[in-house]
Scaffold this motif. Structure first.
Motif, PDB file in Angstrom:
ATOM      1  N   ILE A   1       0.860  -1.195   0.000  1.00 11.54           N
ATOM      2  CA  ILE A   1       0.000   0.000   0.000  1.00 11.54           C
ATOM      3  C   ILE A   1       0.889   1.237   0.000  1.00 11.54           C
ATOM      4  O   ILE A   1       2.117   1.124  -0.003  1.00 11.54           O
ATOM      5  CB  ILE A   1      -0.946   0.065   1.225  1.00 11.54           C
ATOM      6  CG1 ILE A   1      -0.116   0.002   2.511  1.00 11.54           C
ATOM      7  CG2 ILE A   1      -1.990  -1.032   1.162  1.00 11.54           C
ATOM      8  CD1 ILE A   1      -0.837   0.506   3.736  1.00 11.54           C
ATOM      9  N   ARG A   2       0.248   2.393   0.046  1.00 13.05           N
ATOM     10  CA  ARG A   2       1.004   3.661   0.019  1.00 13.05           C
ATOM     11  C   ARG A   2       2.004   3.751   1.175  1.00 13.05           C
ATOM     12  O   ARG A   2       1.825   3.167   2.234  1.00 13.05           O
ATOM     13  CB  ARG A   2       0.056   4.869  -0.003  1.00 13.05           C
ATOM     14  CG  ARG A   2      -0.884   5.256   1.143  1.00 13.05           C
ATOM     15  CD  ARG A   2      -1.420   4.448   2.027  1.00 13.05           C
ATOM     16  NE  ARG A   2      -2.471   4.587   2.946  1.00 13.05           N
ATOM     17  CZ  ARG A   2      -2.349   4.296   4.233  1.00 13.05           C
ATOM     18  NH1 ARG A   2      -1.206   4.004   4.754  1.00 13.05           N
ATOM     19  NH2 ARG A   2      -3.397   4.308   5.022  1.00 13.05           N
TER      20      ARG A   2
ATOM     21  N   CYS B   1      -3.968   6.474  -5.044  1.00 10.63           N
ATOM     22  CA  CYS B   1      -4.378   7.569  -4.160  1.00 10.63           C
ATOM     23  C   CYS B   1      -3.332   8.688  -4.186  1.00 10.63           C
ATOM     24  O   CYS B   1      -3.683   9.873  -4.128  1.00 10.63           O
ATOM     25  CB  CYS B   1      -4.621   7.070  -2.742  1.00 10.63           C
ATOM     26  SG  CYS B   1      -3.273   6.133  -2.007  1.00 10.63           S
TER      27      CYS B   1
ATOM     28  N   CYS C   1      -1.690  -1.813  -5.838  1.00 13.44           N
ATOM     29  CA  CYS C   1      -1.807  -2.188  -4.432  1.00 13.44           C
ATOM     30  C   CYS C   1      -2.153  -3.664  -4.352  1.00 13.44           C
ATOM     31  O   CYS C   1      -2.781  -4.233  -5.252  1.00 13.44           O
ATOM     32  CB  CYS C   1      -2.934  -1.406  -3.770  1.00 13.44           C
ATOM     33  SG  CYS C   1      -2.707   0.372  -3.866  1.00 13.44           S
TER      34      CYS C   1
ATOM     35  N   PRO D   1      -4.993  -4.241   0.661  1.00 13.18           N
ATOM     36  CA  PRO D   1      -5.225  -2.900   1.202  1.00 13.18           C
ATOM     37  C   PRO D   1      -5.273  -2.897   2.729  1.00 13.18           C
ATOM     38  O   PRO D   1      -5.694  -3.883   3.334  1.00 13.18           O
ATOM     39  CB  PRO D   1      -6.594  -2.516   0.648  1.00 13.18           C
ATOM     40  CG  PRO D   1      -6.874  -3.450  -0.461  1.00 13.18           C
ATOM     41  CD  PRO D   1      -6.044  -4.662  -0.269  1.00 13.18           C
TER      42      PRO D   1
ATOM     43  N   CYS E   1      -7.620   1.942   4.330  1.00 11.98           N
ATOM     44  CA  CYS E   1      -7.794   2.344   2.922  1.00 11.98           C
ATOM     45  C   CYS E   1      -9.281   2.399   2.565  1.00 11.98           C
ATOM     46  O   CYS E   1      -9.996   1.421   2.776  1.00 11.98           O
ATOM     47  CB  CYS E   1      -7.119   1.336   1.991  1.00 11.98           C
ATOM     48  SG  CYS E   1      -5.323   1.297   2.099  1.00 11.98           S
TER      49      CYS E   1
ATOM     50  N   CYS F   1     -10.210   4.251  -0.535  1.00 12.81           N
ATOM     51  CA  CYS F   1     -10.195   4.964  -1.812  1.00 12.81           C
ATOM     52  C   CYS F   1     -11.368   4.580  -2.703  1.00 12.81           C
ATOM     53  O   CYS F   1     -11.873   5.405  -3.465  1.00 12.81           O
ATOM     54  CB  CYS F   1      -8.886   4.695  -2.531  1.00 12.81           C
ATOM     55  SG  CYS F   1      -8.568   2.942  -2.805  1.00 12.81           S
TER      56      CYS F   1
ATOM     57  N   ARG G   1      -9.035   3.622  -7.134  1.00 12.97           N
ATOM     58  CA  ARG G   1      -8.848   2.217  -7.475  1.00 12.97           C
ATOM     59  C   ARG G   1      -7.539   1.771  -6.818  1.00 12.97           C
ATOM     60  O   ARG G   1      -6.667   2.601  -6.587  1.00 12.97           O
ATOM     61  CB  ARG G   1      -8.691   2.039  -8.989  1.00 12.97           C
ATOM     62  CG  ARG G   1      -9.885   2.403  -9.821  1.00 12.97           C
ATOM     63  CD  ARG G   1     -10.857   1.220  -9.913  1.00 12.97           C
ATOM     64  NE  ARG G   1     -12.065   1.597 -10.621  1.00 12.97           N
ATOM     65  CZ  ARG G   1     -13.095   2.211 -10.043  1.00 12.97           C
ATOM     66  NH1 ARG G   1     -13.068   2.507  -8.763  1.00 12.97           N
ATOM     67  NH2 ARG G   1     -14.156   2.525 -10.739  1.00 12.97           N
TER      68      ARG G   1
ATOM     69  N   GLY H   1      -9.099   9.221  -0.014  1.00 12.74           N
ATOM     70  CA  GLY H   1      -9.413   7.989   0.705  1.00 12.74           C
ATOM     71  C   GLY H   1      -8.210   7.119   1.029  1.00 12.74           C
ATOM     72  O   GLY H   1      -8.343   5.906   1.172  1.00 12.74           O
ATOM     73  N   CYS H   2      -7.045   7.727   1.175  1.00  9.42           N
ATOM     74  CA  CYS H   2      -5.838   6.932   1.429  1.00  9.42           C
ATOM     75  C   CYS H   2      -5.793   6.425   2.862  1.00  9.42           C
ATOM     76  O   CYS H   2      -5.052   5.499   3.167  1.00  9.42           O
ATOM     77  CB  CYS H   2      -4.573   7.744   1.134  1.00  9.42           C
ATOM     78  SG  CYS H   2      -4.235   9.059   2.322  1.00  9.42           S
TER      79      CYS H   2
HETATM   80  S1  SF4 Z   1      -6.099   3.998  -0.445  1.00 11.59           S
HETATM   81 FE1  SF4 Z   1      -6.429   2.683  -2.258  1.00 11.59          FE
HETATM   82  S2  SF4 Z   1      -4.830   3.336  -3.708  1.00 11.59           S
HETATM   83 FE2  SF4 Z   1      -4.217   4.124  -1.660  1.00 11.59          FE
HETATM   84  S3  SF4 Z   1      -2.897   2.520  -0.777  1.00 11.59           S
HETATM   85 FE3  SF4 Z   1      -4.972   2.068  -0.052  1.00 11.59          FE
HETATM   86  S4  SF4 Z   1      -5.797   0.613  -1.603  1.00 11.59           S
HETATM   87 FE4  SF4 Z   1      -3.998   1.576  -2.508  1.00 11.59          FE
END
Ligand code: SF4
Ligand SMILES: Cc1cc2nc3c(=O)[nH]c(=O)nc-3n(C[C@H](O)[C@H](O)[C@H](O)COP(=O)(O)OP(=O)(O)OC[C@H]3O[C@@H](n4cnc5c(N)ncnc54)[C@H](O)[C@@H]3O)c2cc1C
Ligand code: FES
Lengths: 351, 273
Positions: A50-51, A90, A126, A129, A133, A135, A141, A314-315
């Motif tokens: 993930i991010r 995101c 990703c 998640p 998360c 998003c 997505r 939505g991160c």
């Molecule tokens: S918010 Fe969505 S795009 Fe961002 S890390 Fe989580 S799953 Fe991935």
């Protein structure tokens, strides 16, 4: 654009690092942080699931930077090209949001724009998640949709690499010896994985459903006491706005050393009590609940009205970072319940 | 040209005028060409110390220098009050939208001001007077705490009152021995027949509480929300619609204002705070 197959990431990253500074995610146990890529170091490169914990805005809009000097003016210095690996959908959407503010015609922030022009973005899909998360409920997505130069998707035995810009296309072309053709099997695998991750996200957030566009739900609830109630659990740590990849409040302050004067630009937070206070003590958002209300209205209503997109991707970083207990998803859920209730009441009155 | 929006141009304070116990006017000469429209503001930097937004009080027609009237209200304004002629300053701007003077043509302009709010209003007043024939009349109602607190005394008590097409009334909260005029807040010298409500615009600038009560009074007189122009004072930093400090609902006061009509902003919370 080109889609290719790659068995090992390192040669690609090293090829990029030979041209410019490259930042990659480093696994820090419970989360990821960014680190400079060192081709000679013998550490495995991994695709962050993930991010990264810290917000992507740091690459374009650093915590603190020099904005002006006296008396000789400061010409924004040239930025060397740099690359960032592991940005998620995101993150890309948050950069699109920052572009609207800092690259706005007539009011361009020269420091931001110079960095933005030189930033090479290698995003990745990703997988798995995080609980925070969400998003998918805000048009996101778990894989990049646009805004990347290259995107990396992990598949069995290697990676699918897709170009998303001319810069990315060029890089694939000049390093073509590293790649082979991406077969239908790996492309199908990529698609199946994306669908699977999307499904997982939808399951995680199954109880976060909106009965109307999110701006209408927040606008409808702007006078409700939900914000004041929620604010009672906020400890004003401001972490939510710091880790937010779209929050871009800052302030300018002046410093001096002998006869060298400078103006600095530094992150600020609308959750800070004196943020909107003026000389004499007047303050339109003296009350914490009002600041929370403003933050939500800015994210979901005001920004949308001005720039045509929500200022939240939505991160879930704010959910993770929070020292207090304000969960943006819980607030949205309550606002939606209120919307539903009022909608029903309105319908009753109508009859 | 310097493309950095955060970089002020250099300027120098060449004269300082004591206006009242708390307000001084600073005559600032920018080193580069600098033009503004009446009602627009500048960010004035005390090098190494900080900057603050001010609306020039001089006429935009004068382009080689500008006057800025500043009330001592906090850290930067106190430093400005302490400085002397020759002080180097930085100037960013001009920012925001000023008063839509052209839209006022053919109408009566009803100006209500208090305290240091007279600063932007002086710039507007001078712009109107330069082409006074274009307006049906300019009617001013100004208040101050005490007679000593009026600024621009030389002209306000004298030459401005003699301009044809101009009607000025003054009031103070607290009179001294010599004061023969009205005592009371500024709304006590506003009357429904001061102007023809149907063909007038109202311009209000002053402390928030005064702006609030003056606006209510104007609504009572029958003015429409869209006829009332307000100069909003909010915390500012960047001046260019990015830093977020000045937000009033969806508006950036620095960029979309600082002048708004009441109908633009009335739905937002705490506009007078
Ligand atoms: S918010 Fe969505 S795009 Fe961002 S890390 Fe989580 S799953 Fe991935
Ligand atoms: C559009 C506009 C036009 C104005 N025109 C005039 C005018 O013509 N004449 C006039 O007298 N006043 C005018 N004002 C008000 C004037 O800007 C304030 O009085 C001034 O900002 C006070 O600054 P201070 O440092 O003296 O006060 P302080 O009370 O010390 O500071 C005021 C606020 O500024 C912020 N601040 C202070 N220092 C910093 C810093 N280093 N970094 C970030 N934020 C800081 C703080 O949030 C503080 O609440 C105007 C205001 C606006 C918005
Ligand atoms: S002062 Fe920065 S947005 Fe208005």
């Amino acid at each position: 654009m080109r889609i290719v197959f790659l068995s090992d990431l390192k040669p690609l990253l090293s090829a990029i690092a030979a041209q410019m500074d490259l930042y990659i995610p480093k696994n820090a146990g419970t989360h990821y942080v960014y680190d400079r890529y060192d081709p000679s170091a013998d550490v495995p490169v991994e695709v962050n699931h993930i991010r990264v914990c810290t917000p992507s805005k740091e690459f374009l809009f650093p915590l603190r930077e020099l904005a002006a000097v006296f008396p000789e003016p400061l010409e924004p210095k040239e930025i060397e090209p740099f690359a960032v690996f592991g940005l998620k959908d995101c993150d890309l959407r948050s950069i699109e949001i920052l572009d609207k503010v800092f690259a706005e015609k007539e009011f361009e922030d020269p420091f931001y724009v110079k960095r933005r022009e030189k930033m090479f973005i290698i995003s990745s899909d990703c997988s798995d998640p995080a609980d925070s998360c969400f998003c998918n409920v805000l048009n996101g997505r778990p894989f990049a949709q646009s805004g990347f130069d290259l995107n990396v998707s992990k598949v069995k035995g290697g990676f699918v690499v897709e170009a998303g810009s001319l810069k990315g296309e060029e890089l694939l072309k000049t390093n073509s010896e590293l790649f082979s053709k991406a077969g239908d099997d790996v492309l199908a695998e990529r698609q199946a994985q994306r669908a699977e991750t999307q499904k997982q996200l939808e399951q995680n957030n199954a109880d976060l459903k909106f009965d109307a566009p999110v701006n209408e739900i927040v606008e409808n609830g702007q006078d409700s006491d939900i914000f004041d109630q929620e604010a009672t659990t906020c400890v004003e740590c401001q972490a939510c706005t710091r880790v937010c990849p779209t929050c871009h409040c800052f302030y300018l302050y002046d410093t001096k050393k002998d006869d060298y004067f400078s103006k600095m630009k530094m992150w600020d937070s609308c959750m800070r009590i004196a943020y909107a206070e003026v000389a004499g003590g007047a303050n339109p958002r003296k009350i914490l609940g009002d600041r929370l209300r403003h933050r939500f209205m800015h994210k979901f209503s005001y920004f949308l009205e001005r720039y045509g997109v929500d200022m939240c991707v939505g991160c879930g970083r704010c959910v993770d970072a929070e020292a207090g207990d304000v969960d943006i998803r819980a607030v949205l859920k309550k606002l939606n319940e209120e919307f539903e209730r009022e909608g029903k009441n309105k319908a009753k009155v109508g009859k | 040209m310097n493309q950095n929006l955060y970089q002020p141009i250099n300027g120098e304070i060449i004269d300082i005028i004591d206006e009242s116990p708390t307000i001084k006017s600073f005559v600032v000469v920018p080193e580069e060409e600098f033009r503004f429209a009446t009602g627009q503001f500048v960010e004035l930097t005390m090098p190494g110390e900080g900057e603050a937004p001010f609306t020039p009080s001089s006429s935009p027609a004068i382009t080689d220098k500008m006057e800025i009237s500043i009330m001592k209200a906090g850290r930067i304004t106190a430093l400005l009050h302490e400085c002397e002629k020759g002080q180097k300053v930085g100037i960013r701007g001009p920012y925001g939208n000023g008063y839509p003077v052209d839209d006022f043509a053919g109408k009566e302009v009803y100006i209500i001001g208090g305290g240091v709010g007279l600063a932007p209003i002086r710039s507007l007043f001078l712009s109107l007077v330069e082409r006074i024939k274009d307006f049906k009349s300019v009617v001013c109602r100004y208040g101050a705490k005490t007679p000593a607190d009026f600024i621009y005394k030389n002209t306000l008590f004298d030459s401005w009152q003699k301009i044809e097409g101009v009607n000025i009334k003054l009031t103070v909260d607290q009179a001294d021995g010599q004061w023969k005029d009205n005592v009371g807040v500024v709304t006590t010298i506003c009357a429904k027949d001061d102007v023809d409500v149907k063909n007038a615009v109202v311009v209000i600038c002053g402390p928030p509480i005064m702006m609030k009560f003056a606006t209510m009074k104007m609504l009572e007189f029958g003015f429409k929300d869209s006829q009332i122009y307000l100069s909003m004072e909010k915390n500012m930093s960047c001046g260019i619609g990015k830093c977020g400090h000045c937000m009033l609902g969806k508006y950036y006061v620095c960029k979309d204002g600082p002048v708004f009509t009441y109908d633009q902003i009335k739905k937002y919370p705490n506009i007078w705070d």
